[in-house]
Design a protein around this motif. Structure first.
Motif, PDB file in Angstrom:
ATOM      1  N   ALA A  88      20.926 -17.433  30.144  1.00 25.76           N
ATOM      2  CA  ALA A  88      21.601 -16.153  29.845  1.00 25.76           C
ATOM      3  C   ALA A  88      22.992 -16.129  30.468  1.00 25.76           C
ATOM      4  O   ALA A  88      23.967 -15.719  29.828  1.00 25.76           O
ATOM      5  CB  ALA A  88      20.756 -14.990  30.358  1.00 25.76           C
ATOM      6  N   ILE A 110      25.366 -18.331  28.556  1.00 24.57           N
ATOM      7  CA  ILE A 110      25.738 -17.730  27.264  1.00 24.57           C
ATOM      8  C   ILE A 110      26.823 -16.671  27.477  1.00 24.57           C
ATOM      9  O   ILE A 110      27.840 -16.648  26.760  1.00 24.57           O
ATOM     10  CB  ILE A 110      24.496 -17.099  26.585  1.00 24.57           C
ATOM     11  N   ARG A 116      30.590 -16.704  26.012  1.00 23.81           N
ATOM     12  CA  ARG A 116      31.058 -15.638  25.097  1.00 23.81           C
ATOM     13  C   ARG A 116      32.322 -14.969  25.642  1.00 23.81           C
ATOM     14  O   ARG A 116      33.227 -14.641  24.877  1.00 23.81           O
ATOM     15  CB  ARG A 116      29.948 -14.599  24.888  1.00 23.81           C
ATOM     16  N   ARG A 159      28.980  -5.211  28.714  1.00 26.16           N
ATOM     17  CA  ARG A 159      28.394  -5.150  27.371  1.00 26.16           C
ATOM     18  C   ARG A 159      27.849  -6.500  26.931  1.00 26.16           C
ATOM     19  O   ARG A 159      26.834  -6.574  26.228  1.00 26.16           O
ATOM     20  CB  ARG A 159      29.445  -4.634  26.379  1.00 26.16           C
ATOM     21  N   GLU A 160      28.521  -7.570  27.333  1.00 26.02           N
ATOM     22  CA  GLU A 160      28.004  -8.902  26.955  1.00 26.02           C
ATOM     23  C   GLU A 160      26.682  -9.198  27.665  1.00 26.02           C
ATOM     24  O   GLU A 160      25.823  -9.884  27.124  1.00 26.02           O
ATOM     25  CB  GLU A 160      29.041  -9.992  27.253  1.00 26.02           C
ATOM     26  N   ALA A 188      24.071  -7.266  25.761  1.00 24.06           N
ATOM     27  CA  ALA A 188      23.813  -7.826  24.436  1.00 24.06           C
ATOM     28  C   ALA A 188      22.969  -9.098  24.483  1.00 24.06           C
ATOM     29  O   ALA A 188      22.359  -9.482  23.486  1.00 24.06           O
ATOM     30  CB  ALA A 188      25.140  -8.096  23.726  1.00 24.06           C
ATOM     31  N   VAL A 189      22.906  -9.730  25.644  1.00 20.74           N
ATOM     32  CA  VAL A 189      22.124 -10.960  25.759  1.00 20.74           C
ATOM     33  C   VAL A 189      20.635 -10.641  25.646  1.00 20.74           C
ATOM     34  O   VAL A 189      19.796 -11.502  25.410  1.00 20.74           O
ATOM     35  CB  VAL A 189      22.481 -11.694  27.089  1.00 20.74           C
ATOM     36  N   TRP A 190      20.302  -9.367  25.762  1.00 25.67           N
ATOM     37  CA  TRP A 190      18.963  -8.832  25.554  1.00 25.67           C
ATOM     38  C   TRP A 190      18.338  -9.394  24.257  1.00 25.67           C
ATOM     39  O   TRP A 190      17.282 -10.007  24.274  1.00 25.67           O
ATOM     40  CB  TRP A 190      19.112  -7.319  25.435  1.00 25.67           C
ATOM     41  N   ILE A 191      19.062  -9.153  23.115  1.00 23.91           N
ATOM     42  CA  ILE A 191      18.494  -9.625  21.842  1.00 23.91           C
ATOM     43  C   ILE A 191      19.263 -10.824  21.294  1.00 23.91           C
ATOM     44  O   ILE A 191      18.890 -11.380  20.281  1.00 23.91           O
ATOM     45  CB  ILE A 191      18.438  -8.506  20.784  1.00 23.91           C
ATOM     46  N   ASN A 192      20.332 -11.217  21.991  1.00 27.32           N
ATOM     47  CA  ASN A 192      21.133 -12.361  21.526  1.00 27.32           C
ATOM     48  C   ASN A 192      21.073 -13.510  22.512  1.00 27.32           C
ATOM     49  O   ASN A 192      21.987 -14.314  22.607  1.00 27.32           O
ATOM     50  CB  ASN A 192      22.596 -11.942  21.339  1.00 27.32           C
ATOM     51  N   GLY A 193      19.953 -13.554  23.317  1.00 21.01           N
ATOM     52  CA  GLY A 193      19.850 -14.589  24.329  1.00 21.01           C
ATOM     53  C   GLY A 193      18.435 -15.106  24.462  1.00 21.01           C
ATOM     54  O   GLY A 193      17.684 -15.097  23.475  1.00 21.01           O
TER      55      GLY A 193
END
Lengths: 444, 109
Positions: free
Chosen positions: A339, A342, A346, A399-400, A403-408
């Motif tokens: 995470a 990532i 990003r 925010r990044e 967002a790693v919640w559902i994009n990680g």
């Protein structure tokens, strides 16, 4: 031999109030002192004052004074505090108003001004002492500059009959030294007694850190009844000898080991502890346990004060964006590291201008950079913190992470984030001749 | 043997400087600490955390050593990115320092 009993009513601005009331009720005190200012508190308070001219003093002042004034009034305990922060005059007004509410007509309140030296600092641009450069380099971002005053204005207030003395920035030990200098008539060049007074003030200024707070380590250093942790008091004689204790029924521990830890707390060279009134020497201090929760202090000394006073400068220093997310079970740390990688990539892809980035796995290496844990840790939080020039970029970091919640990685939960403007503290020295404290009076 | 078996510790902060007091439980262990808990060892132990010098002050009367570590708090308490900007937890970390086995340890009366 005359002795004076001084209690510590707080160790920081947000401290618990109930132990201060207990101490005032049971401690047979002459003075109750509240030390409430951390390094950047005044800068934050100054920002509040700029929004509202009646603000800028300790946020718990009202609650604290309403709790302790009745017992202090009943028992003739005088109060000394730096709760004035960036606005001692408004703090004194607030206390006068509380005094009237409680029916204490004639309550005498003194407040000290003169620690605000932003004008003098702007004119002279002193060198910064904790980094390169001078004040001019941060002048456009400066919020506040406050000198650490000594005992003189507080002694003047006490000699004038103040029931409550409110200051802004003073040396923390000076809050405790002033009642001693006043009661015992210590001369301003009595370096030995002033040095001992500074030591006593230093031991008391963090409140419960002397009585078993910031100390317990189960199985190694067990402390009784920490939930009822009491605050300390010192009974001081005219030569600066002191007996430290806490009141019956309070929890905690006052012992050689708690006293030794606190003696060195935030101290660099123990032979030269520089205060506004004296350069104190702690190396000859000795403690003796004379009863349960009773420790006698002897020794300590001092040498002549310096020609300048320390000034703390509050200034804006960019923004910090921070975010966290949890992972648990087998492979938790590996998923947390993925995470972090990532988010880092990003931020780079987005071109977010981050001047310093910190990646932690809470539970493994976030505060503790010693040896790795022996076993796999099954409950961790990935944490990203970054320094930016703009609030927008700081928010982007948070925010990044969210967002790693559902994009990680799998099973990330409990994402939180924040972005804040940094108010940092810098230090400088200012000649004493440029600083002129004054005492002012109010009555309830 | 770990330092935690012989000593307790407290961390304090001023700007970007952290100080850790290391205090022998038994006065008789002080000389052993002076010999083995050197400024060099503490600096090496905190490699990656402490970026400046480590100075050691000795207080034989209290059985204590005071380590003053510059560049230890991520640029200063007020601007650090660390989760523990004050470095309060560094005291607990330092007590993990490995020491040689203590031979013929005499309890202090």
């Amino acid at each position: 031999m005359k002795t004076i009993r001084i209690g510590a009513g707080s160790g920081f601005g947000g401290d618990r109030i109930e132990p201060a009331v207990e101490l005032a009720e049971k401690g047979a005190l002459d003075y109750l002192v509240f030390e409430c200012l951390a390094e950047r508190t005044i800068a934050l308070a100054q920002q509040a004052r700029l929004q509202d001219p009646n603000a800028g003093y300790d946020r718990l002042l009202d609650e604290r004074m309403r709790a302790v004034l009745p017992v202090c009034r009943r028992s003739h305990v005088r109060i000394v505090s730096n709760m004035g922060a960036a606005n001692p005059a408004a703090a004194a007004q607030a206390i006068a108003s509380i005094g009237r509410d409680l029916g204490y007509a004639g309550l005498k309140i003194a407040y000290v001004l003169g620690d605000d030296v932003l004008g003098q600092v702007r004119e002279t641009s002193p060198a910064l002492t904790d980094g390169p450069g001078a004040f001019a380099d941060i002048a456009d971002r400066a919020i506040s500059a406050n000198a650490y005053l000594g005992v003189a204005p507080i002694v003047e207030a006490l000699a004038g009959g103040a029931d409550v003395v409110i200051t802004g920035r003073v040396g923390d030990p000076a809050l405790f030294m002033a009642p001693l200098a006043h009661e015992f008539g210590w001369r301003e060049d009595d370096w030995e007694r002033l040095g001992r007074g500074a030591l006593i003030g230093h031991l008391l200024e963090c409140g419960s850190q002397l009585t078993g707070g910031y100390f317990a380590d189960p199985g190694v250093k067990d402390v009784a009844d920490l939930a009822r942790l009491g605050f300390p008091l010192a009974e001081v004689d005219a030569d600066g000898g002191a007996l430290f204790s806490k009141v019956e029924g309070s929890g905690g521990e006052l012992s050689l080991r708690t006293c030794k830890e606190q003696l060195l707390y935030e101290v660099h060279d123990p032979a030269r502890y520089i205060q506004p009134d004296v350069v104190a020497d702690f190396t000859s201090a000795r403690f003796e346990q004379v009863g349960p929760n009773r420790v006698r202090l002897s020794g300590g000394g001092g040498s002549p004060r310096t020609d300048s006073l320390k000034v703390t400068i509050g200034h804006h220093d960019g923004f910090i964006g921070e975010g966290q997310i949890s992972y648990a079970g087998a492979g938790a740390e590996a998923r947390a590291r993925l995470a972090l990688a990532i988010v880092e990539e990003r931020l780079r892809m987005l071109g977010v201008a981050v001047s310093e980035l910190r990646l932690d796995v809470i539970g493994v290496d976030s505060v503790y950079r010693g040896p790795r844990p022996d076993a796999e840790v099954l409950d961790v939080r990935a944490r990203v913190a970054g320094r930016t020039a703009s609030l927008q970029d700081a928010q982007r970091i948070g925010r990044e992470v969210e967002a790693v919640w559902i994009n990680g990685p799998a099973g990330g939960g409990g994402a939180t984030w924040s972005a804040r403007q940094v108010v940092a503290a810098a230090s400088a020295l200012l000649p004493r001749s440029l600083i002129a404290p004054t005492v002012h009076w109010l009555e309830a | 043997m770990r330092l935690r078996e012989l000593a307790h510790a407290r961390a304090g902060d001023k700007g970007d400087i952290s100080n850790i007091a290391v205090i022998a439980y038994e006065p008789g262990d002080y000389a052993f600490l002076v010999e083995h808990v050197t400024a060099e060892r503490v600096k090496a132990f905190f490699a990656g955390v402490v970026h400046g010098d480590v100075a050691r002050y000795e207080l034989p009367g209290l059985g204590a050593l005071n380590f003053v570590m510059t560049g230890a708090l991520g640029g200063g308490v007020t601007r650090s990115l660390a989760l523990d900007p004050h470095g309060k937890s560094l005291s607990g970390a330092l007590l993990e320092l490995e020491l040689p086995a203590r031979q013929n340890r005499m309890p202090t009366p």
